[in-house]
Design a protein around this motif. Structure first.
Motif, PDB file in Angstrom:
ATOM      1  N   PHE A  33      -1.744   4.305  -3.426  1.00 12.79           N
ATOM      2  CA  PHE A  33      -2.396   2.981  -3.374  1.00 12.79           C
ATOM      3  C   PHE A  33      -3.191   2.847  -2.095  1.00 12.79           C
ATOM      4  O   PHE A  33      -2.676   3.031  -1.008  1.00 12.79           O
ATOM      5  CB  PHE A  33      -1.356   1.854  -3.442  1.00 12.79           C
ATOM      6  CG  PHE A  33      -1.994   0.512  -3.694  1.00 12.79           C
ATOM      7  CD1 PHE A  33      -1.952  -0.069  -4.948  1.00 12.79           C
ATOM      8  CD2 PHE A  33      -2.686  -0.160  -2.675  1.00 12.79           C
ATOM      9  CE1 PHE A  33      -2.574  -1.281  -5.180  1.00 12.79           C
ATOM     10  CE2 PHE A  33      -3.312  -1.366  -2.911  1.00 12.79           C
ATOM     11  CZ  PHE A  33      -3.259  -1.941  -4.167  1.00 12.79           C
ATOM     12  N   ILE A  78      -6.208 -11.063  -4.523  1.00 12.96           N
ATOM     13  CA  ILE A  78      -5.638 -10.194  -5.560  1.00 12.96           C
ATOM     14  C   ILE A  78      -6.643 -10.062  -6.708  1.00 12.96           C
ATOM     15  O   ILE A  78      -6.893  -8.962  -7.214  1.00 12.96           O
ATOM     16  CB  ILE A  78      -4.294 -10.763  -6.068  1.00 12.96           C
ATOM     17  CG1 ILE A  78      -3.306 -10.884  -4.906  1.00 12.96           C
ATOM     18  CG2 ILE A  78      -3.720  -9.877  -7.174  1.00 12.96           C
ATOM     19  CD1 ILE A  78      -1.988 -11.567  -5.282  1.00 12.96           C
ATOM     20  N   ARG A 130      -9.486  -7.768  -5.846  1.00  6.79           N
ATOM     21  CA  ARG A 130      -9.085  -6.366  -5.839  1.00  6.79           C
ATOM     22  C   ARG A 130      -8.959  -5.820  -7.260  1.00  6.79           C
ATOM     23  O   ARG A 130      -9.418  -4.707  -7.546  1.00  6.79           O
ATOM     24  CB  ARG A 130      -7.758  -6.209  -5.091  1.00  6.79           C
ATOM     25  CG  ARG A 130      -7.444  -4.768  -4.747  1.00  6.79           C
ATOM     26  CD  ARG A 130      -6.022  -4.605  -4.300  1.00  6.79           C
ATOM     27  NE  ARG A 130      -5.109  -4.680  -5.428  1.00  6.79           N
ATOM     28  CZ  ARG A 130      -4.019  -5.446  -5.470  1.00  6.79           C
ATOM     29  NH1 ARG A 130      -3.695  -6.217  -4.458  1.00  6.79           N
ATOM     30  NH2 ARG A 130      -3.256  -5.430  -6.538  1.00  6.79           N
ATOM     31  N   LYS A 184      -2.204 -11.154   7.257  1.00  2.41           N
ATOM     32  CA  LYS A 184      -2.213 -12.592   7.526  1.00  2.41           C
ATOM     33  C   LYS A 184      -0.803 -13.189   7.540  1.00  2.41           C
ATOM     34  O   LYS A 184      -0.633 -14.405   7.549  1.00  2.41           O
ATOM     35  CB  LYS A 184      -3.083 -13.314   6.492  1.00  2.41           C
ATOM     36  CG  LYS A 184      -4.572 -12.948   6.596  1.00  2.41           C
ATOM     37  CD  LYS A 184      -5.406 -13.623   5.523  1.00  2.41           C
ATOM     38  CE  LYS A 184      -6.862 -13.196   5.600  1.00  2.41           C
ATOM     39  NZ  LYS A 184      -7.608 -13.568   4.370  1.00  2.41           N
ATOM     40  N   CYS A 231       1.456 -13.595   5.308  1.00  2.67           N
ATOM     41  CA  CYS A 231       1.774 -14.544   4.225  1.00  2.67           C
ATOM     42  C   CYS A 231       3.174 -14.324   3.673  1.00  2.67           C
ATOM     43  O   CYS A 231       3.750 -15.220   3.053  1.00  2.67           O
ATOM     44  CB  CYS A 231       0.739 -14.431   3.100  1.00  2.67           C
ATOM     45  SG  CYS A 231       0.870 -12.922   2.131  1.00  2.67           S
ATOM     46  N   GLY A 232       3.717 -13.136   3.859  1.00  2.51           N
ATOM     47  CA  GLY A 232       5.093 -12.878   3.440  1.00  2.51           C
ATOM     48  C   GLY A 232       5.280 -12.508   1.979  1.00  2.51           C
ATOM     49  O   GLY A 232       6.397 -12.293   1.533  1.00  2.51           O
ATOM     50  N   LEU A 233       4.195 -12.416   1.235  1.00  2.00           N
ATOM     51  CA  LEU A 233       4.356 -12.140  -0.204  1.00  2.00           C
ATOM     52  C   LEU A 233       4.880 -10.726  -0.450  1.00  2.00           C
ATOM     53  O   LEU A 233       5.653 -10.496  -1.381  1.00  2.00           O
ATOM     54  CB  LEU A 233       3.039 -12.374  -0.941  1.00  2.00           C
ATOM     55  CG  LEU A 233       2.568 -13.833  -0.989  1.00  2.00           C
ATOM     56  CD1 LEU A 233       1.275 -13.959  -1.789  1.00  2.00           C
ATOM     57  CD2 LEU A 233       3.644 -14.738  -1.581  1.00  2.00           C
ATOM     58  N   ALA A 269       1.990  -3.461  -2.005  1.00  2.00           N
ATOM     59  CA  ALA A 269       0.531  -3.282  -1.986  1.00  2.00           C
ATOM     60  C   ALA A 269      -0.135  -4.009  -3.145  1.00  2.00           C
ATOM     61  O   ALA A 269      -1.225  -4.565  -3.004  1.00  2.00           O
ATOM     62  CB  ALA A 269       0.205  -1.788  -2.031  1.00  2.00           C
ATOM     63  N   VAL A 270       0.548  -4.023  -4.310  1.00  2.00           N
ATOM     64  CA  VAL A 270      -0.006  -4.709  -5.486  1.00  2.00           C
ATOM     65  C   VAL A 270      -0.025  -6.221  -5.250  1.00  2.00           C
ATOM     66  O   VAL A 270      -0.936  -6.926  -5.667  1.00  2.00           O
ATOM     67  CB  VAL A 270       0.823  -4.367  -6.748  1.00  2.00           C
ATOM     68  CG1 VAL A 270       0.461  -5.254  -7.917  1.00  2.00           C
ATOM     69  CG2 VAL A 270       0.628  -2.900  -7.114  1.00  2.00           C
ATOM     70  N   MET A 271       0.973  -6.718  -4.534  1.00  2.00           N
ATOM     71  CA  MET A 271       1.079  -8.165  -4.287  1.00  2.00           C
ATOM     72  C   MET A 271       0.172  -8.625  -3.153  1.00  2.00           C
ATOM     73  O   MET A 271      -0.256  -9.778  -3.125  1.00  2.00           O
ATOM     74  CB  MET A 271       2.543  -8.490  -3.940  1.00  2.00           C
ATOM     75  CG  MET A 271       2.890  -9.959  -4.035  1.00  2.00           C
ATOM     76  SD  MET A 271       2.913 -10.520  -5.747  1.00  2.00           S
ATOM     77  CE  MET A 271       1.992 -12.035  -5.623  1.00  2.00           C
ATOM     78  N   CYS A 272      -0.128  -7.758  -2.216  1.00  2.00           N
ATOM     79  CA  CYS A 272      -0.847  -8.185  -1.003  1.00  2.00           C
ATOM     80  C   CYS A 272      -2.260  -8.659  -1.330  1.00  2.00           C
ATOM     81  O   CYS A 272      -3.061  -7.917  -1.871  1.00  2.00           O
ATOM     82  CB  CYS A 272      -0.920  -7.045   0.004  1.00  2.00           C
ATOM     83  SG  CYS A 272      -1.900  -7.503   1.451  1.00  2.00           S
ATOM     84  N   PRO A 273      -2.602  -9.905  -0.986  1.00  2.00           N
ATOM     85  CA  PRO A 273      -3.936 -10.418  -1.274  1.00  2.00           C
ATOM     86  C   PRO A 273      -5.014  -9.822  -0.364  1.00  2.00           C
ATOM     87  O   PRO A 273      -6.198 -10.045  -0.607  1.00  2.00           O
ATOM     88  CB  PRO A 273      -3.818 -11.928  -1.008  1.00  2.00           C
ATOM     89  CG  PRO A 273      -2.356 -12.224  -0.911  1.00  2.00           C
ATOM     90  CD  PRO A 273      -1.718 -10.963  -0.430  1.00  2.00           C
ATOM     91  N   ASP A 274      -4.614  -9.115   0.669  1.00  2.00           N
ATOM     92  CA  ASP A 274      -5.602  -8.676   1.652  1.00  2.00           C
ATOM     93  C   ASP A 274      -5.690  -7.154   1.829  1.00  2.00           C
ATOM     94  O   ASP A 274      -6.249  -6.693   2.832  1.00  2.00           O
ATOM     95  CB  ASP A 274      -5.334  -9.385   2.985  1.00  2.00           C
ATOM     96  CG  ASP A 274      -5.713 -10.860   2.889  1.00  2.00           C
ATOM     97  OD1 ASP A 274      -6.888 -11.179   3.031  1.00  2.00           O
ATOM     98  OD2 ASP A 274      -4.826 -11.698   2.594  1.00  2.00           O
ATOM     99  N   CYS A 275      -5.213  -6.413   0.875  1.00  2.00           N
ATOM    100  CA  CYS A 275      -5.336  -4.952   0.880  1.00  2.00           C
ATOM    101  C   CYS A 275      -4.895  -4.343   2.213  1.00  2.00           C
ATOM    102  O   CYS A 275      -5.567  -3.475   2.766  1.00  2.00           O
ATOM    103  CB  CYS A 275      -6.775  -4.522   0.582  1.00  2.00           C
ATOM    104  SG  CYS A 275      -7.459  -5.215  -0.916  1.00  2.00           S
ATOM    105  N   ILE A 300      -1.910  -2.808   2.791  1.00  2.00           N
ATOM    106  CA  ILE A 300      -0.923  -1.729   2.706  1.00  2.00           C
ATOM    107  C   ILE A 300      -1.423  -0.536   1.895  1.00  2.00           C
ATOM    108  O   ILE A 300      -1.966  -0.698   0.801  1.00  2.00           O
ATOM    109  CB  ILE A 300       0.397  -2.278   2.093  1.00  2.00           C
ATOM    110  CG1 ILE A 300       0.936  -3.414   2.980  1.00  2.00           C
ATOM    111  CG2 ILE A 300       1.430  -1.174   1.938  1.00  2.00           C
ATOM    112  CD1 ILE A 300       2.140  -4.137   2.410  1.00  2.00           C
ATOM    113  N   GLU A 301      -1.258   0.642   2.481  1.00  2.00           N
ATOM    114  CA  GLU A 301      -1.547   1.893   1.765  1.00  2.00           C
ATOM    115  C   GLU A 301      -0.222   2.552   1.457  1.00  2.00           C
ATOM    116  O   GLU A 301       0.702   2.484   2.266  1.00  2.00           O
ATOM    117  CB  GLU A 301      -2.349   2.820   2.679  1.00  2.00           C
ATOM    118  CG  GLU A 301      -3.805   2.929   2.308  1.00  2.00           C
ATOM    119  CD  GLU A 301      -4.536   3.888   3.246  1.00  2.00           C
ATOM    120  OE1 GLU A 301      -5.446   3.399   3.930  1.00  2.00           O
ATOM    121  OE2 GLU A 301      -4.193   5.087   3.282  1.00  2.00           O
TER     122      GLU A 301
END
Ligand SMILES: Cc1ncc(C[n+]2csc(CCOP(=O)(O)OP(=O)(O)O)c2C)c(N)n1
Ligand code: SF4
Ligand code: SF4
Lengths: 245, 67
Positions: A5, A26, A29, B12, B14-16, B55-61, B63-64
């Protein structure tokens, strides 16, 4: 180890200006990943709305046009007509699409314009400071219904997917949610379907994404996603509303 | 073997991602990044399975993921 990812090249390096925890990021993306995986980096044109996503043209790594408030489907339709070799999408909020732009979306859907509309339903006008939208839930508070939306005074929330699905033009209409990881994975599949329909020339496609606006809902990002899941999904059921085989 | 790479300055706070990590190995740090956000950190990296939920949840990309 292999990278499983990373941020897609279909998004630019510009950081999103959205509030912490806002699901616009989201949605961006997912759209970008789907277009990238379809291999159409060089023949995509997006249309940005008026609303918090007005700067979408800075984020998508493809040709973009910004439209007047609510007019994104009309602009997208025109682009598709003059340059049909492109995949064309409009990205719109619920104020943009279901309020000032209601005429444009209905007629675009009715004509069966071969475009894809990404509809971000966060039940509020985000950018302007949290006013009531056509999609605001009964009882939900906003700056223009501080005591909670009341059906007698403000009418009821509009279900856009259900309404557009009654028309003959649309080829694919689905409502998804961005409230948790499995839903986000499903949302991506829905976008794949919609963009593939467009590629096959089937006509108008729309994916509604139940989103959140923690800032104007006055919630933490986590509470906001709970609200999306527990409250919004009750009024706006998820599912496929139109699918032309 | 799996690992994540957090781009701290884009976070940011956000904690998501913290919420959706099935292994519960993420937390917000006590020190802010240059934008003033309490960026996320991984405190038990050896337990990461590379599921990419964060990474799928992060709104700000931010995490790799490698696996
Ligand atoms: C013609 C016109 N009327 C009104 C406005 C003010 N305005 C800007 S954004 C917006 C609503 C945005 O809400 P929504 O489409 O739900 O998007 P969000 O910001 O929530 O993502 C309005 C009414 C405008 N910019 N132009
Ligand atoms: S105001 Fe709401 S919709 Fe706009 S960026 Fe912030 S959280 Fe997102
Ligand atoms: S989801 Fe993204 S922005 Fe939010 S805390 Fe986690 S890494 Fe940071």
């Amino acid at each position: 180890m292999a990278t499983v990812f990373k941020k897609t090249d279909m998004l630019t390096e510009v950081p999103f200006h959205y509030c912490p925890g806002c699901t616009h990021g989201i949605a961006h993306r997912l759209v970008a990943e789907v277009l990238d995986e379809m291999g159409c980096q060089n023949n995509v044109v997006g249309v940005a709305p008026v609303g918090c996503a007005v700067f979408a043209y800075n984020y998508f790594n493809c040709d973009m046009q910004q439209a007047s408030h609510g007019r994104a489907p009309a602009v997208a339709s025109a682009i598709k007509r003059v340059a049909p070799q492109n995949i064309v999408f409009a990205y719109q909020g619920d104020g943009d699409l279901a309020s000032i732009g209601m005429a444009e979306i209905v007629h675009s859907a009715s004509r069966g314009d071969n475009i894809t509309v990404v509809f971000i339903n966060n039940a509020i006008y985000g950018m302007t400071g949290g006013q009531m939208a056509p999609t605001t839930l009964i009882g939900q508070t906003s700056t223009t219904c501080p005591g909670g939306r009341c059906a007698a005074q403000n009418g009821n929330p509009i279900r856009v997917c259900e309404m557009l699905a009654t028309l003959d033009g649309p080829a694919y209409i689905e409502r998804v949610s961005l409230a948790d990881v499995p839903s986000i994975r499903k949302a991506k599949k829905a976008l794949q379907k919609a963009f593939n329909c467009q590629k096959e020339g089937k006509g108008f496609t729309l994916i509604e994404m139940l989103s959140s606006c923690p800032t104007n809902w006055k919630m933490t990002p986590e509470q906001a996603l709970d609200y999306t899941k527990n409250e919004m999904q009750q009024i706006f059921p998820l599912g496929v509303f139109k699918e032309v085989k | 073997m799996a690992s994540i790479k957090i781009s701290r300055e884009s976070c940011k706070g956000c904690g998501l991602c913290v919420r959706v990590c099935p292994k519960k190995i993420l937390r917000l740090s006590k020190e802010s990044n240059n934008s003033g956000y309490f960026a996320v950190e991984i405190f038990a990296p050896e337990s990461c399975t590379g599921c990419a939920s964060c990474a799928v949840m992060c709104p700000d990309c931010v995490i790799e993921v490698e696996r």
